[in-house]
Write an enzyme that holds these catalytic residues in place. Structure first.
Site, PDB file in Angstrom:
ATOM      1  CG  PHE A 111       8.356   3.537  -0.997  1.00 37.91           C
ATOM      2  CD1 PHE A 111       7.410   4.139  -1.812  1.00 37.91           C
ATOM      3  CD2 PHE A 111       8.875   4.271   0.061  1.00 37.91           C
ATOM      4  CE1 PHE A 111       6.993   5.440  -1.578  1.00 37.91           C
ATOM      5  CE2 PHE A 111       8.466   5.571   0.297  1.00 37.91           C
ATOM      6  CZ  PHE A 111       7.511   6.157  -0.522  1.00 37.91           C
ATOM      7  CE  LYS A 112       3.758   6.176   0.952  1.00 39.93           C
ATOM      8  NZ  LYS A 112       3.754   6.206  -0.509  1.00 39.93           N
TER       9      LYS A 112
END
Ligand SMILES: *Cc1c(COP(=O)(O)O)cnc(C)c1O
Length: 463
Positions: A111-112
């Protein structure tokens, strides 16, 4: 929009300023002076927007005058154009109430990427404006490093030094960092834990020997722009599931408290949210803090979910500040005492303020494996160990039966193939977009776990 430090004495900055600054000069974290508000009608009007347009709509109040709406829209279109799924953050249904929000469709499978793909573009935009350059120093428990390196590799005005704890990130995670061969990328493996690496990074920001020569920037979630970009997918998920007319709960695998804090921001902006579930592994300082008011550090236990093997959660300070009366001087005092004794008690205002929206749950390795098996056997979905901890908490949470529960899928299962295979018997394959990761040559420097070694390396190698 003005940003103020949680510790009350750093100068207020605009959005471009906080994007480039990272940590505030008083050691605090920047937060908006006040939360922008959307009415329910304004939120309902966002239904059906493509993700990049929704992102520009949700972020515009935070950006203020620093980017025109058109320019912000161009940047979000470019950032999210690199995602492998047209919905960018699609939802998957598990059963009549459990949902997964897939956040791994970016280039490095976690998700970064959702925040860092945009942050790389923002750095470039603001640095070009004042003809500046930026030396990024970051610490990673695995996923921030690869996502940040992908986002800035090859940029002219940005150089990156990324510290990871030697031997404590997965092979895929390490290779995603160390096989990127660009002159502006420097990988460092240190002897020590993620917390040791993060403490060194924080110290660099206040070390005059370094800051006199280099403008130091942050890609960890102490950088406000990262959290801002993560607020968007709470809106996206809610709008798909009947929001704003119907509330959802979100279960968030939590380490540094960035991702789940973005959910708090979404709620503060007016999104109806039933509950935010902070899911931790056995490194459970946040669970102890939220359930008993006890924020005291122990030692880190390595687990199959390394991005959550954290004792000190930087962004928790933002929550304590926001729900505890927004008193920077009191916060500075509380954090000074914490840094000296490695322990603190939450105030009553902080405990009650947090309890209004947050609950927490701790999952051990068995809980995690059981959640992975349930997803695989009952729903034909393979989830990674971090997501499994979130899913365990989502299924165990005490919530009204008609509330959909959305677990944030923080990584693609192929980033952690050994743990997934142990629990489910099947070994997830890497998606084609990561290419020949295991054939490429690695490059990184090994350093002892002392601050001086890291600082000297950065001073000797930063251009
Ligand atoms: C970073 C990360 C987390 C923790 O997120 P925070 O914002 O630090 O709470 C959880 N899972 C994965 C896979 C991550 O990469």
């Amino acid at each position: 929009m003005k940003y103020v430090s949680t510790r009350g004495s750093a100068p207020a900055l605009d959005f471009a300023g906080v994007t480039l600054a990272g940590l505030a000069s008083d050691g605090g974290l920047y937060v908006p002076e006040e939360w922008p508000q959307f009415s329910l009608d304004e939120i309902a009007a966002m239904r059906g927007l493509p993700y990049a347009e929704l992102a520009a709509r949700v972020m515009q109040p935070f950006v203020g005058d620093c980017l025109s709406p058109d320019r912000l829209g161009e940047l979000t279109a470019k950032a999210y154009g690199r995602f492998a799924h047209a919905a960018v953050t699609p939802l998957t249904q598990l059963d009549e109430r459990q949902w997964l929000l897939e956040l791994f469709h970016g280039p490095t499978l976690a998700f970064k990427d959702v925040a860092l793909q945009l942050l790389g573009l923002l750095f470039e935009e603001f640095l070009e404006r004042d003809d500046g350059s930026l030396t990024i120093v970051g610490a990673t428990s695995g996923d921030t490093g690869s996502a940040a390196i992908d986002a800035v590799a090859g940029l002219d005005r940005v150089e990156i030094f990324m510290l990871h704890p030697k031997g404590r990130v997965s092979d895929v995670q390490r290779r995603q960092m160390t096989t990127v061969r660009a002159p502006n990328v420097h990988n460092i493996a240190i002897d020590g834990s993620f917390d040791d690496a993060q403490a060194m990074v924080k110290r660099i920001f206040t070390d005059r020997d370094v800051t006199a020569k280099h403008r130091i920037g942050a890609v960890n979630s102490i950088n406000w722009a990262r959290l801002m970009a993560q607020v968007v997918y709470y809106f996206a998920a809610s709008l798909q599931l009947g929001g704003p007319d119907r509330k959802q709960a979100f279960s968030v695998p939590t380490g540094n408290f960035g991702d789940v804090f973005a959910g708090h921001v979404a709620a503060r902006m007016g999104l109806p949210v039933e509950r935010l579930i902070v899911a931790t592994n056995v490194n459970d300082i946040l669970h102890r803090a939220l359930s008993a008011g006890d924020y005291s550090t122990g030692s880190v236990t390595p687990t199959a979910a390394p991005s959550m093997d954290i004792q000190v959660s930087s962004n928790f300070e933002r929550l304590l500040y926001d729900v505890g009366g927004r008193d920077g001087m009191a916060m500075a005092e509380q954090m000074r005492a914490f840094e000296a004794s490695r322990a603190m008690q939450l105030t009553n205002a902080q405990r009650e303020g947090a309890a209004a929206l947050f609950t927490s749950m701790r999952a051990d390795e068995n809980d995690m494996a059981r959640a992975m098996r349930w997803a695989s056997e009952a729903c034909a979905e393979i989830v990674d160990p971090h997501t499994a901890i979130g899913l365990h908490a989502a299924r165990a949470a005490d919530l009204p039966a008609d509330v959909p529960v959305v677990t944030l899928v923080t990584a693609h299962p192929a980033k952690f193939p050994d743990a997934v295979e142990r629990a489910t018997g099947s070994r997830p394959a890497l998606p084609g977009r990561v290419g020949d990761l295991f054939a490429r040559e690695e490059a990184y420097t090994e350093l002892p776990g002392t601050y001086e070694a890291v600082r000297d390396h950065i001073l000797a190698n930063a251009s």
